[in-house]
Scaffold this motif. Structure first.
Motif, short mmCIF file in Angstrom:
data_model
loop_
_atom_site.label_atom_id
_atom_site.label_comp_id
_atom_site.label_asym_id
_atom_site.label_seq_id
_atom_site.Cartn_x
_atom_site.Cartn_y
_atom_site.Cartn_z
N ALA A 289 73.51 -64.37 90.15
CA ALA A 289 73.18 -64.80 88.79
C ALA A 289 74.44 -64.89 87.94
CB ALA A 289 72.19 -63.83 88.16
N CYS A 352 73.24 -62.47 73.92
CA CYS A 352 71.99 -63.06 74.39
C CYS A 352 70.82 -62.17 73.97
CB CYS A 352 72.04 -63.18 75.91
SG CYS A 352 70.60 -63.95 76.66
N ALA A 354 66.26 -62.03 73.33
CA ALA A 354 64.97 -62.62 73.65
C ALA A 354 64.35 -63.23 72.40
CB ALA A 354 64.05 -61.56 74.23
N GLU A 392 69.46 -72.57 72.43
CA GLU A 392 68.47 -72.29 73.47
C GLU A 392 68.18 -73.55 74.27
OE1 GLU A 392 63.92 -70.44 73.78
OE2 GLU A 392 65.09 -70.21 71.95
N LEU A 412 70.56 -58.63 75.72
CA LEU A 412 70.21 -58.75 77.13
C LEU A 412 71.48 -58.96 77.94
CD1 LEU A 412 67.25 -61.28 76.71
CD2 LEU A 412 67.08 -58.79 76.98
N TRP A 414 74.29 -60.86 79.73
CA TRP A 414 74.77 -62.20 79.36
C TRP A 414 74.28 -63.26 80.33
CZ3 TRP A 414 77.97 -65.20 82.45
CH2 TRP A 414 78.56 -64.56 83.56
N THR A 415 73.95 -62.86 81.56
CA THR A 415 73.50 -63.84 82.55
C THR A 415 72.11 -64.38 82.24
OG1 THR A 415 72.73 -61.98 83.90
CG2 THR A 415 74.90 -62.86 84.39
N GLU A 416 71.38 -63.76 81.30
CA GLU A 416 70.07 -64.26 80.91
C GLU A 416 70.18 -65.55 80.09
OE1 GLU A 416 66.89 -62.90 81.53
OE2 GLU A 416 67.91 -61.63 82.99
N CYS A 417 71.33 -65.77 79.50
CA CYS A 417 71.58 -67.00 78.73
C CYS A 417 72.54 -67.87 79.53
CB CYS A 417 72.16 -66.66 77.35
SG CYS A 417 70.95 -65.96 76.21
N GLY A 431 68.74 -69.72 77.26
CA GLY A 431 68.04 -69.81 78.52
C GLY A 431 66.57 -69.99 78.27
N LYS A 434 65.28 -67.46 75.68
CA LYS A 434 66.43 -66.61 75.36
C LYS A 434 67.38 -67.39 74.45
CE LYS A 434 65.16 -63.48 78.50
NZ LYS A 434 64.13 -64.23 79.22
#
Length: 461
Positions: A289, A352, A354, A392, A412, A414-417, A431, A434
């Protein structure tokens, strides 16, 4: 198709395979080379994979501070590169950079003496191949180490010149690095003399007395999606250095490994499948990821490279071999520019977050744009008097002065975005549900005040 090419190659059998970083994407394509042209603009464009902190200056301590790497094992902050390959249009004479990526093999190749295999020392950099070579000496290990594979149902063999036919499954440009080190020098004036090929063969054997330290062997397969472009015979494909023969292929490496971890992998991994997940020390720090979300942090040369559209000439002084063309005498040296421009004054990137649990976190104003970047979003929100901006789904922007609808602002990973911004492949814009959140000054991030939301279906910055 390109991903399938690299995935197929990764599964190919390799004798004594240790582990493979398969289908490794590029971090940047630019005219920089910290090995051959340190602290300067390079002579030709390179396709570069690995650490996000790549620059024209190699400092191993700084490189290891990179935020991420396109290699899935995030403890390897090395960089791997080779000349970008272009399609040369027969009708227009223009050049287009063809989609490119790497399979990177780490291979233990001891000889009859069964010498211990060592990790790359901190600070090591090296070059394999010769950008100026246009002939082939079959008895020279350094030249044997450079070849090509044309992927097709015809099972074309590996060959040293560039193929002279279309490759329906893509093209592999291959470089095998020397694995014997002199034990003293981390570099040399020609970036080669501190290294040597083994005695028996370029890809395995005992090390000579002059270079007694046997390092792990490094092998690149640069996969190029040539099949996406029309083929009109020899000269269709040209390396960034102007070479159409293929003999001038070369590759560079600069070490950014956690050296202790690399040595653990060498000592403890015994699988021959090439799958790094079979190697416990590497599997423990494998993070696909992060590799997928990784974007270039540094400066790049401010010039068209053929990545985003055809160009009329190869960047730098690189006339096509045999064309009779010469370089213009009045060309200016381009400058370096940040791949990720700084945000407007007073704005900072928070991170990042939610979306709200029962609605948008930023609901006052929104727009989408095909040229969306973090700067585009911030400028839009700032122009309407808002102090929070969120990007987003790559091309959407949301504005407000407070977080709403149950959004907490808790950061969150940083890989979530990880969605690339629509307007820049060097930035991530949120994301799935996100937001990449940006803030001006002391903006409040939590609030309950409601205000009418406006939707701008499409607004250009």
């Amino acid at each position: 198709m390109f991903a399938r090419i690299l995935s197929f190659v990764t599964l190919a059998a390799v004798a004594n395979a240790y582990w493979t970083f398969g289908a490794t994407p590029l971090i940047v394509q630019t005219r920089l080379d910290s090995v051959v042209n340190p602290d300067a603009i390079g002579t030709h464009v390179h396709a570069i994979a690995g650490a996000s902190g790549f620059s024209n200056h190699y400092d191993p301590d700084e490189l290891m501070k990179s935020n991420c790497t396109t290699v899935s094992v995030q403890a390897d902050k090395s960089n791997y590169w080779a000349p970008q390959m272009y399609h040369h249009d027969n009708a227009t004479g223009q050049f287009t950079a063809m989609p490119t990526g790497f399979n990177i093999y780490y291979l233990p190749r001891p000889g009859p003496k069964n010498e211990p295999i060592m990790a790359f020392p901190k600070g090591l950099r090296m070059l394999a191949g010769d950008t100026n070579r246009r002939t082939f000496n079959a008895s020279n290990f350094a030249e044997q180490a450079i070849d090509y594979v044309c992927l097709s149902d015809n099972n074309y063999p590996e060959a040293s010149p560039m193929p002279t036919q279309q490759c329906p499954g893509g093209l592999r440009a291959q470089v095998f690095f020397p694995s014997c080190w002199d034990g003293v020098n981390l570099d040399s004036p020609d970036h080669k003399s501190h290294m040597a090929y083994p005695i028996q063969a370029f890809n395995g054997g005992d090390c000579p007395d002059t270079h007694p330290v046997h390092l792990i062997s490094l092998f690149y397969e640069m996969g190029v999606s040539v099949q996406q472009f029309e083929y009109h015979g020899p000269g269709t494909w040209v390396l960034a250095n102007g070479d159409t023969t293929g003999f001038g292929l070369h590759a560079d490496f600069q070490n950014g490994w956690d050296v202790d971890l690399l040595q653990q992998a060498i000592d403890q991994c015994s699988g021959q499948s090439g799958n790094l997940l079979d190697c416990a020390p590497l599997a423990a720090v494998n993070d696909p990821a992060a590799a997928a979300a990784c974007v270039f942090e540094g400066d790049l040369v401010d010039e068209p490279t053929g990545v985003n559209g055809p160009i009329s000439a190869l960047p730098g002084c690189n006339p096509v071999f045999g064309s009779g063309d010469v370089c213009s005498s009045n060309t200016t040296t381009p400058s370096l520019v940040p791949a990720q421009p700084p945000l407007p004054e007073g704005w900072t990137e928070v991170g990042c977050i939610a979306e709200g649990t029962h609605g948008r976190a930023l609901s006052a104003l929104t727009m989408s744009a095909p040229n969306m970047t973090k700067n585009v979003c911030v400028s839009f929100c700032d122009s309407h008097g808002f102090t929070l901006a969120g990007a987003e789904y790559s091309d959407e922007c949301y504005c407000d002065n407070e977080l709403r609808n149950g959004a907490t602002g808790a950061l969150l990973p940083w890989t979530e975005c990880a969605n690339r911004c629509a307007g820049s492949s060097f930035e991530n814009c949120g994301g799935g549900a996100k937001l990449t959140l940006m803030s001006h000054g002391n903006a409040s991030q939590v609030g309950n005040t409601s205000r009418r939301a406006f939707r701008f279906a499409r607004e250009e910055a």
